[in-house]
Design an enzyme around this catalytic site. Sequence first.
Site, PDB file in Angstrom:
ATOM      1  N   SER A   1       0.838  -1.193   0.000  1.00  0.00           N
ATOM      2  CA  SER A   1       0.000   0.000   0.000  1.00  0.00           C
ATOM      3  C   SER A   1       0.882   1.255   0.000  1.00  0.00           C
ATOM      4  O   SER A   1       1.732   1.398  -0.877  1.00  0.00           O
ATOM      5  CB  SER A   1      -0.963  -0.050   1.193  1.00  0.00           C
ATOM      6  OG  SER A   1      -2.002   0.889   1.063  1.00  0.00           O
ATOM      7  N   LEU A   2       0.700   2.160   0.967  1.00  0.00           N
ATOM      8  CA  LEU A   2       1.553   3.351   1.017  1.00  0.00           C
ATOM      9  C   LEU A   2       3.023   2.970   0.991  1.00  0.00           C
ATOM     10  O   LEU A   2       3.836   3.638   0.331  1.00  0.00           O
ATOM     11  CB  LEU A   2       1.244   4.161   2.279  1.00  0.00           C
ATOM     12  CG  LEU A   2       2.200   5.322   2.587  1.00  0.00           C
ATOM     13  CD1 LEU A   2       2.123   6.394   1.499  1.00  0.00           C
ATOM     14  CD2 LEU A   2       1.917   5.924   3.958  1.00  0.00           C
TER      15      LEU A   2
END
Length: 317
Positions: A115-116
Amino acid sequence: GQCCYRDSFLSEPVIIMTDISIPVPWGFIRGLEFGNTAGRPWLGLHGWLDNAATWTTLAPLLPDDVHLVALDLPGHGQSDHLPEGVHYHDVEHVAHIHRAVKYLQWGRFSLLGHSLGGGLASLYTAAFPEQVECLIMVDMAGCPPRLMPGPIPTLGERMRNAVTRGESLEKHLSVTGEKVYETVDQAVEKMLQSSNAFSVNEKCARILLQRGLRKTERGFVFSRDPRLSVPAMDILSEADQLDAAEHIQCPHLVIEAEDGAKFCPELWYKVLDVYKSSPMFEHVLVPGSHHLHLADPLVVAQIIQRWWAEHGLVAKL
């Protein structure tokens, strides 16, 4: 502390897991260290509001000759928060990653991000291509804006919202303090609310809360910095995103979950198209939700094992 990590797929302890602390000017970046310290260095980067525990189910299934250091990004997990009065800027984590790499004295290493963390890994790879041997992004392509679904607000709206929300939160915390949960179960229930979950199930939530809760006299509070919930101010333009994608020069892999989280689908597919123009890129679509590496690590591990075997490592699964 140090412990043998026992995974449900395997009957014997297969990996050593130790805590790591990296000094920085505002305190410490903390994390977990797995595997053979003489092995190939990998740096693990978690998603927004998660922590290094996101890799604990996958780590025992990675290639044998891997030394994985999984960070708690500043303000997450057990890492220290940034100084009071400061905003969190996602892109600034690239500098935090660089501090960690320098402390570890790594020349070349591989990046594993979810994700991030996958987005940050891609930005780091574009900025420091000479350092990164391979790049693996789990359910992420590029580094899309951390916004709610819908039209991206204008620059003025975004900055105004970030500033006012940050000030409101600061005032709120000074009056009421952080929310206290009497039990771990109550904190798990909070994480599983639809607005927070990002497809985390109860098992995953409990794993993440091993590093995501802090015990107090009155109960438990989330260890992550509440300021992380303030809307992002530093959104990279589409041109910047595509430029960064073009500058990834190492073998790179995107493992996409069929039911994953795409914060900006249009940008996701544009970045993916840039990746696909490189002969060193591979894209694998698998069943699962956003935290597939944590919920179904064997599937993700088999993809990584096969991919790494093609780049000179011997797979063990």
